[in-house]
Enzyme design. Structure first.
Site, PDB file in Angstrom:
ATOM      1  N   HIS A  72       0.842  -1.210   0.000  1.00 59.16           N
ATOM      2  CA  HIS A  72       0.000   0.000   0.000  1.00 59.16           C
ATOM      3  C   HIS A  72       0.865   1.242   0.000  1.00 59.16           C
ATOM      4  CE1 HIS A  72      -4.315  -1.081   0.753  1.00 59.16           C
ATOM      5  NE2 HIS A  72      -3.715  -2.252   0.693  1.00 59.16           N
ATOM      6  N   TYR A 200      -9.219   4.904   8.193  1.00 59.04           N
ATOM      7  CA  TYR A 200      -9.570   5.201   9.587  1.00 59.04           C
ATOM      8  C   TYR A 200     -10.647   6.281   9.587  1.00 59.04           C
ATOM      9  CZ  TYR A 200      -5.062   3.004  10.740  1.00 59.04           C
ATOM     10  OH  TYR A 200      -4.002   2.129  10.869  1.00 59.04           O
ATOM     11  N   PRO A 292      -4.034  -0.733  18.899  1.00 58.70           N
ATOM     12  CA  PRO A 292      -3.789  -1.122  17.506  1.00 58.70           C
ATOM     13  C   PRO A 292      -4.015  -0.002  16.481  1.00 58.70           C
ATOM     14  CG  PRO A 292      -5.749  -2.183  18.372  1.00 58.70           C
ATOM     15  CD  PRO A 292      -5.098  -1.511  19.510  1.00 58.70           C
ATOM     16  N   LYS A 296       1.115  -1.019  15.250  1.00 52.77           N
ATOM     17  CA  LYS A 296       2.519  -1.096  15.644  1.00 52.77           C
ATOM     18  C   LYS A 296       2.883  -2.358  16.419  1.00 52.77           C
ATOM     19  CE  LYS A 296       3.740   2.713  13.825  1.00 52.77           C
ATOM     20  NZ  LYS A 296       4.395   2.530  12.522  1.00 52.77           N
ATOM     21  N   TYR A 384       4.148   6.025  10.443  1.00 51.83           N
ATOM     22  CA  TYR A 384       3.218   4.942  10.104  1.00 51.83           C
ATOM     23  C   TYR A 384       3.916   3.861   9.267  1.00 51.83           C
ATOM     24  CZ  TYR A 384      -1.228   2.661   9.088  1.00 51.83           C
ATOM     25  OH  TYR A 384      -2.259   1.739   9.016  1.00 51.83           O
TER      26      TYR A 384
END
Ligand code: FAS
Ligand code: PHB
Length: 393
Positions: A72, A200, A292, A296, A384
């Site tokens: 991604h 998200y 979560p 990580k 990220y």
């Protein structure tokens, strides 16, 4: 029995470590409390940092991930039903992350362990660590009703938050940091087409996340109060609630279907310092837990075992103890960086029951800033996608 390293726990940390040690010619025995089937039945993480992908490739356990995983370029944030924005880790950093389920990784790691004849002793109970401050530590345990002992040179505590390893460090030595969040994540798996991006959502009704495992297997999460159970969330209640938390055009793109797995996980941030006591080294959830939200947990397990395997390789190849002496401080720098990122994203994307109007306003201003600033997005992208590993001492 005798070996060089006894590894407690056959989760991702334990099996990745045994595989990495093998590539350095270092012997280990893995002790696991549960059955292999139980370990393989757990459904957890899905997003792999680029560094974790590199470690899996380096250890020779990436063939299926490279075939079935999904690279991604970034992840998407949707906010209060308004338009969304894409945090592009590839455009910003030239690095992608991989979507590939922890369950698949666990299967691949067990298969690699079988191929190399790695001893993984499952259903081992009453595991006790002895002589951790001596040069001759040993581990006792019971398996099939028989009391057994393994003499070794090092012990790796990869036995998760509820394991025995962290509890073997004297309370006078250990410093623990903890933050408990006032909600949990209800996660489901369904054989339906996923949304194109890991997305998200922050919505007045609460947080939601759309992720996936394959082009026909989706993973979704919604924030739920801590006193809820999966029984409170039959599919016919879950799907409309999940859709209500995404912008309309995204909700329309979500395909419903029967859930094949449903579970609720509480959220907490937890760090135990130091990650070493004598001949015992902690890796993964045994030393730290993250909400979560930042994806990580599994990735920190990978960075811990990368650092520890490199340090043990230096010891066995050159009797160089520098890596072992610096393991805890080096691992903790990355742990705290990921703990902060996970706390930041959790605070940014969830609705907190105790938030004042000021707190809520500050959250929305932060989201606006992240949406409008390429610099803010670059900072988040860097965290990220995963920071590079530190060089050897
Ligand atoms: P693990 O807990 O995976 O493995 C520890 C192993 O040690 C287990 O097999 C256990 O049976 C064994 N063990 C325990 N006590 C023992 C003892 N006394 N003796 C011997 N063996 C013992 N992370 C994400 O990034 N994204 C997610 O969505 C996500 N979801 C999660 C959901 C849940 C319910 C949980 C609990 C965690 C989730 N995580 C997620 C985090 C998770 O992926 C962990 O970070 C990851 O499993 C860490 O791997 P290990 O450190 O190997 O610990
Ligand atoms: C998942 O795919 O399970 C997943 C993705 C992103 C997260 C957490 C879990 O932040």
């Amino acid at each position: 029995m005798r070996t060089q390293v006894v590894i407690i726990g056959s989760g991702p940390a334990g099996l990745m470590l045994s595989q990495l040690l093998h590539t350095h010619g270092i012997e280990s025995i893995v002790l696991e409390r549960q059955s292999r089937d139980h370990v393989l039945s757990r459904i957890r993480a899905g997003v792999l940092e680029s560094t974790t992908v590199d470690v899996l490739r380096q250890m020779g356990v990436s063939e299926r991930m490279d075939r079935e995983g999904h690279p991604h370029d970034g992840m998407r944030i949707a906010w209060a039903g308004r338009d969304t924005f894409f945090v592009d880790t590839y455009k910003t950093l030239g690095r992608r992350f991989m979507v590939y389920g922890q369950t698949s990784i666990q299967e691949d790691l067990f298969a690699a362990a079988d191929r190399r004849g790695q001893p993984v002793l499952c259903e081992a109970s009453d595991i006790v660590l002895h002589g951790l401050e001596s040069d001759t530590p040993h581990v006792t345990f019971v398996q099939q009703g028989e009391a057994r002992r393994i003499d070794c040179e090092f012990v790796a505590g990869c036995d998760g938050f509820h394991g025995v390893s962290r509890k073997s460090i004297p309370a006078s030595v250990l410093k623990e940091y903890e933050k408990v969040y006032p909600f949990g994540w209800l996660g489901i798996m369904a054989r339906v087409k996923p949304l194109p991006d890991v997305t998200y959502a922050n919505h007045p009704r609460g947080f939601a996340l759309a992720s996936y495992r394959t082009t026909s297997l989706s993973r979704f999460y919604i924030q739920v109060p801590l006193d809820h159970s999966v029984e409170d969330w039959p599919d016919e209640r879950f799907w409309p609630e999940l859709k209500a938390r995404f912008p309309a055009e995204m909700a329309e793109a979500i395909t419903e279907g029967p859930s094949i797995e449903k579970s609720i996980a509480p959220l907490r941030s937890f760090v135990a310092e130091p990650m070493r006591f004598g001949k015992l080294y902690l890796c993964g959830d045994a030393a730290h837990i993250v909400p979560p939200t930042g994806a990580k947990g599994l990735n920190l397990a990978a960075s811990d075992v990368f650092y520890l395997s490199r340090a043990l390789a230096g010891w066995y190849a050159r009797r160089d103890a520098a890596g072992l002496d610096r393991y805890s401080e080096m691992a903790l720098r990355r742990v705290w960086s990921s703990v902060r990122t996970s706390w930041y994203l959790t605070t940014l994307l969830h609705r907190f029951p105790h938030f004042s109007d000021f707190d809520q306003k500050a959250q929305e201003v932060e989201l606006d800033y992240l949406k409008s600033s390429t610099y803010a997005q670059a900072a988040l992208a860097e965290q990220y996608a995963g920071l590079p590993f530190e060089p050897e001492a």
